[in-house]
Design a protein around this motif. Structure first.
Motif, PDB file in Angstrom:
ATOM      1  N   VAL A  41       0.774  -1.251  -0.034  1.00 25.34           N
ATOM      2  CA  VAL A  41       0.076  -0.037  -0.138  1.00 25.34           C
ATOM      3  C   VAL A  41       0.838   1.225  -0.036  1.00 25.34           C
ATOM      4  O   VAL A  41       0.544   2.320  -0.607  1.00 25.34           O
ATOM      5  CB  VAL A  41      -0.799  -0.066   1.239  1.00 25.34           C
ATOM      6  CG1 VAL A  41      -2.139  -1.067   0.965  1.00 25.34           C
ATOM      7  CG2 VAL A  41      -0.151  -0.025   2.558  1.00 25.34           C
ATOM      8  N   GLU A  42       1.940   1.381   0.652  1.00 25.67           N
ATOM      9  CA  GLU A  42       2.857   2.333   0.538  1.00 25.67           C
ATOM     10  C   GLU A  42       3.254   2.826  -0.870  1.00 25.67           C
ATOM     11  O   GLU A  42       3.229   4.064  -1.186  1.00 25.67           O
ATOM     12  CB  GLU A  42       4.211   2.202   1.423  1.00 25.67           C
ATOM     13  CG  GLU A  42       4.098   1.500   2.885  1.00 25.67           C
ATOM     14  CD  GLU A  42       4.300   0.133   2.907  1.00 25.67           C
ATOM     15  OE1 GLU A  42       3.535  -0.613   2.140  1.00 25.67           O
ATOM     16  OE2 GLU A  42       5.137  -0.260   3.669  1.00 25.67           O
ATOM     17  N   ALA A  43       3.502   1.753  -1.632  1.00 24.61           N
ATOM     18  CA  ALA A  43       3.850   2.286  -3.173  1.00 24.61           C
ATOM     19  C   ALA A  43       2.559   2.619  -3.915  1.00 24.61           C
ATOM     20  O   ALA A  43       2.569   3.747  -4.572  1.00 24.61           O
ATOM     21  CB  ALA A  43       4.023   0.933  -3.798  1.00 24.61           C
ATOM     22  N   ALA A  44       1.535   2.105  -3.608  1.00 22.84           N
ATOM     23  CA  ALA A  44       0.463   2.760  -4.025  1.00 22.84           C
ATOM     24  C   ALA A  44       0.013   4.044  -4.017  1.00 22.84           C
ATOM     25  O   ALA A  44      -0.274   4.883  -4.741  1.00 22.84           O
ATOM     26  CB  ALA A  44      -0.959   1.594  -3.839  1.00 22.84           C
ATOM     27  N   LEU A  45       0.095   4.441  -2.573  1.00 21.81           N
ATOM     28  CA  LEU A  45      -0.002   5.665  -2.417  1.00 21.81           C
ATOM     29  C   LEU A  45       1.054   6.564  -2.765  1.00 21.81           C
ATOM     30  O   LEU A  45       0.667   7.894  -3.216  1.00 21.81           O
ATOM     31  CB  LEU A  45      -0.224   5.899  -0.566  1.00 21.81           C
ATOM     32  CG  LEU A  45      -1.277   5.194   0.028  1.00 21.81           C
ATOM     33  CD1 LEU A  45      -1.047   5.074   1.418  1.00 21.81           C
ATOM     34  CD2 LEU A  45      -2.605   6.047  -0.381  1.00 21.81           C
ATOM     35  N   SER A  46       2.283   6.219  -2.752  1.00 18.91           N
ATOM     36  CA  SER A  46       3.284   6.949  -3.266  1.00 18.91           C
ATOM     37  C   SER A  46       3.144   7.383  -4.716  1.00 18.91           C
ATOM     38  O   SER A  46       3.214   8.518  -5.325  1.00 18.91           O
ATOM     39  CB  SER A  46       4.606   6.357  -2.994  1.00 18.91           C
ATOM     40  OG  SER A  46       5.079   6.325  -1.618  1.00 18.91           O
ATOM     41  N   PHE A  47       2.490   6.313  -5.524  1.00 24.49           N
ATOM     42  CA  PHE A  47       2.437   6.509  -6.977  1.00 24.49           C
ATOM     43  C   PHE A  47       1.200   7.681  -7.124  1.00 24.49           C
ATOM     44  O   PHE A  47       1.430   8.097  -8.200  1.00 24.49           O
ATOM     45  CB  PHE A  47       2.134   5.193  -7.470  1.00 24.49           C
ATOM     46  CG  PHE A  47       3.169   4.300  -7.803  1.00 24.49           C
ATOM     47  CD1 PHE A  47       4.567   4.720  -7.036  1.00 24.49           C
ATOM     48  CD2 PHE A  47       3.380   3.417  -8.828  1.00 24.49           C
ATOM     49  CE1 PHE A  47       5.724   3.752  -7.483  1.00 24.49           C
ATOM     50  CE2 PHE A  47       4.293   2.399  -9.044  1.00 24.49           C
ATOM     51  CZ  PHE A  47       5.365   2.633  -8.377  1.00 24.49           C
ATOM     52  N   VAL A  48       0.141   7.168  -6.489  1.00 26.21           N
ATOM     53  CA  VAL A  48      -0.902   8.441  -6.496  1.00 26.21           C
ATOM     54  C   VAL A  48      -0.450   9.797  -6.176  1.00 26.21           C
ATOM     55  O   VAL A  48      -0.554  10.684  -7.048  1.00 26.21           O
ATOM     56  CB  VAL A  48      -2.028   8.081  -5.564  1.00 26.21           C
ATOM     57  CG1 VAL A  48      -3.132   9.002  -5.798  1.00 26.21           C
ATOM     58  CG2 VAL A  48      -2.627   6.670  -5.757  1.00 26.21           C
ATOM     59  N   ALA A  49       0.496   9.907  -5.122  1.00 26.76           N
ATOM     60  CA  ALA A  49       0.752  11.119  -4.673  1.00 26.76           C
ATOM     61  C   ALA A  49       1.713  11.872  -5.848  1.00 26.76           C
ATOM     62  O   ALA A  49       1.695  13.039  -6.098  1.00 26.76           O
ATOM     63  CB  ALA A  49       1.759  11.222  -3.666  1.00 26.76           C
ATOM     64  N   GLU A  50       2.332  10.972  -6.594  1.00 23.81           N
ATOM     65  CA  GLU A  50       3.132  11.245  -7.749  1.00 23.81           C
ATOM     66  C   GLU A  50       2.362  11.783  -9.074  1.00 23.81           C
ATOM     67  O   GLU A  50       2.573  12.109 -10.133  1.00 23.81           O
ATOM     68  CB  GLU A  50       4.247  10.568  -8.021  1.00 23.81           C
ATOM     69  CG  GLU A  50       5.320  10.420  -7.162  1.00 23.81           C
ATOM     70  CD  GLU A  50       6.145  11.695  -7.242  1.00 23.81           C
ATOM     71  OE1 GLU A  50       6.282  12.290  -8.157  1.00 23.81           O
ATOM     72  OE2 GLU A  50       6.602  12.123  -6.151  1.00 23.81           O
ATOM     73  N   GLY A  51       1.047  11.546  -8.920  1.00 21.74           N
ATOM     74  CA  GLY A  51       0.208  11.761 -10.023  1.00 21.74           C
ATOM     75  C   GLY A  51       0.127  10.901 -11.167  1.00 21.74           C
ATOM     76  O   GLY A  51      -0.388  11.100 -12.419  1.00 21.74           O
ATOM     77  N   ILE A  52       0.581   9.618 -10.737  1.00 25.40           N
ATOM     78  CA  ILE A  52       0.506   8.502 -11.713  1.00 25.40           C
ATOM     79  C   ILE A  52      -0.840   8.052 -12.103  1.00 25.40           C
ATOM     80  O   ILE A  52      -0.979   7.301 -13.236  1.00 25.40           O
ATOM     81  CB  ILE A  52       1.602   7.376 -11.320  1.00 25.40           C
ATOM     82  CG1 ILE A  52       3.139   7.963 -11.357  1.00 25.40           C
ATOM     83  CG2 ILE A  52       1.666   6.128 -11.928  1.00 25.40           C
ATOM     84  CD1 ILE A  52       4.104   6.947 -10.561  1.00 25.40           C
ATOM     85  N   GLY A  53      -1.542   7.801 -10.927  1.00 31.15           N
ATOM     86  CA  GLY A  53      -2.910   7.374 -11.181  1.00 31.15           C
ATOM     87  C   GLY A  53      -3.714   7.214  -9.915  1.00 31.15           C
ATOM     88  O   GLY A  53      -3.312   8.110  -9.020  1.00 31.15           O
ATOM     89  N   ILE A  54      -4.716   6.647  -9.811  1.00 28.13           N
ATOM     90  CA  ILE A  54      -5.606   6.582  -8.595  1.00 28.13           C
ATOM     91  C   ILE A  54      -5.354   4.985  -8.131  1.00 28.13           C
ATOM     92  O   ILE A  54      -4.916   3.985  -8.810  1.00 28.13           O
ATOM     93  CB  ILE A  54      -6.965   6.906  -8.883  1.00 28.13           C
ATOM     94  CG1 ILE A  54      -7.574   5.788  -9.830  1.00 28.13           C
ATOM     95  CG2 ILE A  54      -7.062   8.257  -9.309  1.00 28.13           C
ATOM     96  CD1 ILE A  54      -9.001   5.857  -9.989  1.00 28.13           C
ATOM     97  N   THR A  55      -5.784   4.786  -6.753  1.00 30.12           N
ATOM     98  CA  THR A  55      -5.659   3.368  -6.323  1.00 30.12           C
ATOM     99  C   THR A  55      -6.878   3.194  -5.492  1.00 30.12           C
ATOM    100  O   THR A  55      -7.603   4.055  -5.238  1.00 30.12           O
ATOM    101  CB  THR A  55      -4.557   3.234  -5.413  1.00 30.12           C
ATOM    102  OG1 THR A  55      -4.326   1.752  -5.255  1.00 30.12           O
ATOM    103  CG2 THR A  55      -4.647   3.916  -4.281  1.00 30.12           C
TER     104      THR A  55
END
Length: 302
Positions: free
Chosen positions: A229-243
């Protein structure tokens, strides 16, 4: 012939008389009569075979032997008080190391809040938290590596005891400026077309997400796969997508510029604390369970 043991009461009387140098004051302090106190001192002197006090001008003046004895008595008295403090500290868990584990979903937000409360209450002297993948939880407990594990997955084993600490639904996590961020709830259909950061179907999160999508007759399409989940949240924070995560994992995500939106008709995700039935669960683990339940309840989770 063995030397008779000194009675604790006699030593207490000796300390008070040494401190006051007055039988009257010592008797008042101890709540006894002066004659009985005088008899007790005489018995102690007879037992030791040495004079402890000389009566000079109405006062009890200690002999040199009495001063040396007092130094030893005070040293043992202080050690006894320290021992008492240590024993109570151990009983309260304050002198122990509390080692436990957590999977990332609980370890991200819910667990740190609970540990903070334990720390404020002095539940343990030292905390040791292990971050575990779900596959390692059973062995971690059976081999005694830690006292308990907090996770959103069940453990099927007759030697594992499970306590439920709360329930939550799935949420869609998006950047604060995202088009969905202003909605009070979303459906899987609303998410279609966005870049979805998610988990493989075999994982706990993947199973919950796919079951929710099936309820809506929608097939999940994942663009970016992650393990934690840490990776999912970090990716969302970078604007890569949603989770899509359980609400436990998304607690306080607004501090990272994210918004968690409830998903309608989602499955219920339960959080648990597992421990091993082969050994007693420590008091610290019971306190952790209580704190986790309280925090989940305060956050509106069942």
């Amino acid at each position: 012939m063995a030397t008779p043991k000194l009675k604790e009461r006699h030593l207490e009387i000796f300390r008070i008389v040494m401190a006051t140098q007055s039988l009257t004051a010592a008797a008042r302090h101890l709540g006894v009569s002066q004659p009985s106190l005088s008899v007790a001192i005489k018995r102690l002197e007879d037992q030791l075979g040495v004079a402890l006090f000389a009566r000079i001008s109405g006062r009890m003046v200690p002999t040199e032997e009495a001063r040396l004895i007092l130094a030893e008595v005070e040293r043992v008295h202080q050690q006894s008080e320290m021992l008492s403090d240590v024993v109570y500290s151990i009983a309260r868990g304050q002198a122990t190391t509390f080692r436990f584990g957590a999977t990332p979903s609980i370890g991200m937000r819910l667990l740190p809040k609970a540990v903070r409360q334990l720390q404020l209450k002095g539940t343990a002297g030292t905390y040791y938290c292990d971050s575990l993948p779900q596959r390692d939880v059973r062995d971690y407990l059976l081999f005694g590596q830690g006292s308990c594990v907090a996770t959103i997955a069940t453990v099927e084993d007759p030697l594992i005891d499970t306590v439920k600490i709360g329930e939550a639904n799935l949420v869609c996590v998006v950047p604060a400026g995202h088009a969905l961020a202003s909605l009070s709830s979303v459906t899987p259909g609303d998410i279609m077309g966005d870049t979805l950061i998610s988990f493989t179907p075999a994982t706990t999160h993947g199973l919950h997400i796919d079951e929710t999508f099936r309820r809506w007759g929608v097939v999940r399409e994942t663009s970016v796969f992650v393990h934690f989940v840490e990776a999912a949240l970090s990716f969302v924070a970078e604007g890569i997508g949603i989770t899509i995560l359980d609400a436990f994992s998304a607690m306080d995500c607004t501090s990272s510029g994210l918004v968690a939106i409830p998903i309608e008709n989602s499955v219920t995700v339960s959080a648990y604390v597992h421990s091993c039935l082969l050994r007693p669960r420590p008091l610290a683990a019971d306190k952790l369970i209580a704190e986790l339940r309280a925090i989940a309840a305060d956050a509106g989770m069942r």
